[in-house]
Structure formats: C-alpha cells, structure tokens
Design an enzyme around this catalytic site. Sequence first.
Site, short mmCIF file in Angstrom:
data_model
loop_
_atom_site.label_atom_id
_atom_site.label_comp_id
_atom_site.label_asym_id
_atom_site.label_seq_id
_atom_site.Cartn_x
_atom_site.Cartn_y
_atom_site.Cartn_z
N GLY A 152 0.83 -1.19 0.00
CA GLY A 152 0.00 0.00 0.00
C GLY A 152 0.87 1.25 0.00
O GLY A 152 1.97 1.26 -0.55
N ILE A 154 2.59 2.64 2.39
CA ILE A 154 3.87 2.45 3.07
C ILE A 154 4.75 1.50 2.28
O ILE A 154 5.95 1.76 2.07
CB ILE A 154 3.64 1.95 4.50
CG1 ILE A 154 2.94 3.04 5.33
CG2 ILE A 154 4.98 1.56 5.15
CD1 ILE A 154 2.41 2.55 6.65
N SER A 173 0.84 -9.23 -1.70
CA SER A 173 -0.37 -8.62 -1.17
C SER A 173 -1.55 -9.44 -1.69
O SER A 173 -1.35 -10.43 -2.40
CB SER A 173 -0.48 -7.15 -1.60
OG SER A 173 -0.49 -7.04 -3.01
N ARG A 174 -2.75 -9.02 -1.35
CA ARG A 174 -3.92 -9.82 -1.74
C ARG A 174 -4.07 -9.92 -3.25
O ARG A 174 -4.59 -10.90 -3.77
CB ARG A 174 -5.19 -9.21 -1.12
CG ARG A 174 -5.33 -9.49 0.36
CD ARG A 174 -6.55 -8.84 0.94
NE ARG A 174 -6.44 -7.37 0.92
CZ ARG A 174 -7.38 -6.56 1.38
NH1 ARG A 174 -8.51 -7.05 1.87
NH2 ARG A 174 -7.19 -5.26 1.35
N ARG A 231 1.55 -4.00 12.47
CA ARG A 231 0.93 -4.25 13.76
C ARG A 231 1.59 -5.46 14.40
O ARG A 231 1.96 -6.41 13.71
CB ARG A 231 -0.59 -4.49 13.62
CG ARG A 231 -1.39 -3.24 13.30
CD ARG A 231 -1.37 -2.27 14.48
NE ARG A 231 -2.26 -1.12 14.28
CZ ARG A 231 -1.87 0.06 13.84
NH1 ARG A 231 -0.60 0.24 13.50
NH2 ARG A 231 -2.73 1.05 13.73
N ASP A 255 9.00 -2.31 15.36
CA ASP A 255 8.45 -1.10 15.96
C ASP A 255 7.14 -1.41 16.67
O ASP A 255 6.64 -0.60 17.44
CB ASP A 255 8.22 -0.04 14.89
CG ASP A 255 7.70 1.27 15.48
OD1 ASP A 255 8.38 1.82 16.37
OD2 ASP A 255 6.62 1.74 15.07
N GLU A 260 1.37 -4.71 23.34
CA GLU A 260 1.70 -3.31 23.59
C GLU A 260 0.76 -2.72 24.65
O GLU A 260 -0.42 -3.06 24.68
CB GLU A 260 1.56 -2.49 22.30
CG GLU A 260 2.56 -2.84 21.22
CD GLU A 260 2.36 -1.99 19.96
OE1 GLU A 260 1.69 -0.94 20.06
OE2 GLU A 260 2.87 -2.36 18.91
N HIS A 278 6.72 1.66 18.95
CA HIS A 278 5.60 2.06 18.07
C HIS A 278 5.69 3.55 17.75
O HIS A 278 4.73 4.31 17.95
CB HIS A 278 4.26 1.72 18.72
CG HIS A 278 3.15 1.57 17.71
ND1 HIS A 278 2.06 0.74 17.91
CD2 HIS A 278 2.96 2.13 16.49
CE1 HIS A 278 1.25 0.82 16.87
NE2 HIS A 278 1.78 1.66 16.00
N VAL A 279 6.83 3.96 17.24
CA VAL A 279 7.06 5.37 16.92
C VAL A 279 7.30 5.60 15.44
O VAL A 279 7.57 6.74 15.03
CB VAL A 279 8.26 5.93 17.72
CG1 VAL A 279 7.97 5.93 19.21
CG2 VAL A 279 9.54 5.13 17.42
#
Length: 311
Positions: A152, A154, A173-174, A231, A255, A260, A278-279
């Site tokens: 996507g 990113i 990807s899908r 994630r 990350d 979390e 997660h930054v």
Amino acid sequence: MKKPCLLVLIPLVESDHVELGERFEVIYAPDADTRAQAVARHGKDVRVVLTNGTTGLTADEIDSMPALELAGALGAGYENLALDHARERGIALCNGAGVNADCVADHALALLLCAVRAVPQFDAACRTGVWRDALPMRPTVSGRRLGIVGYGHIGEKVARRAAGFGMELGYHSRRPREGAMARYFETLLALAQWSDFLVVATPGGEQTQHLIDRAVIEALGPDGFLVNVSRGSVVDTAALAVALKAGTLGGAGLDVYEGEPQPPAALIGLDNIVLTPHVAGTSPDVRTATVRHFAANAARHFAGEALLTPL
C-alpha cells in the site's frame, strides 16, 4: 453556529487541542476511566469520534452515541473499530491513510539498517572501549533481495527507498498492484524464500493475525532479517523468539509487537533484535498533518462532500 461535539479517545498534544478546538466542542477522554465517563455523560451529544486503530471504538460505545455520524482513525490503522456496526448505523468512517507513510517507510529502513549492520550493538561496544577487531563483521545491505508484505502507501515508499540501495524488490499482497516497482509473489512463503530481508507493512486485524508464522520465519533462514512496522499481531512473537534464540533467523527490527505497551518479554533479552516503541509513524510534522487531515475529512463530511480517505 454551534460547533459539533467531538469525542477524542487518544492522547493529544496542546497544538492538537488548539487545532481541533477551532472546529469542535472537544471532549477529551484518552484513557479507560475518562473514556467510560465521557461516553456515559456525553454520548447523546457526540457527533464525531477521533480514535486510532489500537484504541478503536466498540459497538456498545456506538450504541451509546445516537447522534454519532462520523468516526475517524488518526493514523492508517483501524483494526479495532467496529466497522460493520458503524456502517449499519450509516456512520461515515475515515482514517489517515498515507499521511504518515513517508515517516513509517523511513523508520522501516532505519530498523533494517540497524538490525543488519548491528548499529545498537556497535554503539554499545564503542562506548565501552571495544574496537572493531574484537567484533564480528556484518552483512552489506545494498544489493540484497527485499520482500515487502503489503504494497500500500507504506509498502510502495519502502520499495522506493530500497531501490536507492540497489536492492532487488519483491512483494506479496492480496492482489498484484498495477505499476508496482517490485516483482509480485502469489504466496507469502514464496516471497520469504526468495528474500534476504522481509519488511512487513500490511494492515492488522483478524485476517493478518500471525501472518508471519514459523514457516515464513524459517523460510527467511539464518541469514534473513525481519522488520515489522505494521501491527504486532501480524508476527507470531513466540515463533520469532524461538528462531532468534536458535539462530535460524539472522535478526529482526520491530516497531510494533504483541501485548503493547508492555515490553515483549520473550524478545527484550536477545541481542539480535532492535526494538522501538511504536514510533515509526510519529514526528511533529506528521502529527500536525494527521490532525489536519482528520479535520479536513470532518469538514468535507459536514459539507456533504466525499471524504478524502473513507473506510
């Protein structure tokens, strides 16, 4: 004209409050206690909710807000928003897709470089007086094969940055993406077997839970490196820890991680992993841009116009 009531479920900085306060009557509830109180006390007046993918918005909360007409996720993620329930109510949904993509892609490459080149370990050694002759040489990053999971906003920006290192690029990807500058692999396992490095940039949620499992990690092999900026749920933490301890995976940079914000207990004692809290998608300029993007989505909604980034 009375400003619409906005319920904010995530932490904000002062400049965010100022930006949103110009457009909304803001109810600020960034933790569990204030959130429950705010929904109970002000739910009937709330027309807009601002949250993020991790914090989410539940079906019960939606039911407590009869006037709710727009829910937005500040970042790209939206895995914990009750989307189907909101859609049944006719509630408009939006996120911040693409706004922080440059920052996340920058961080992904930083994690990759730090993990492959052992930058944190070399930094620690240098501070204690250990010189290079006593340290192992590390692999070169340039010219290797980079696999990207999720192509996507990113993933595409990761590819563009990696191209500057002369890497061969592949992705899964899908479905294939028209105009992609990387080779498409129909299966994730095939991509992992081909890759030297694997960067994970796919959305979270049930469909991608433990997508990076033991088989994928084993396919990367003892010279392979894994980077996750998507994630934590996408990577099987237990399988990753086993592989790193056994040396069946060369290293990793994360990350995000399961559980979390608690530190990943199975990983923090390992010296072949780089962890950041997660930054990847955060910076002062990104924060300003994401808040303004949300405000622009809301303005378009109340003007009866199409959202910039609908869900």
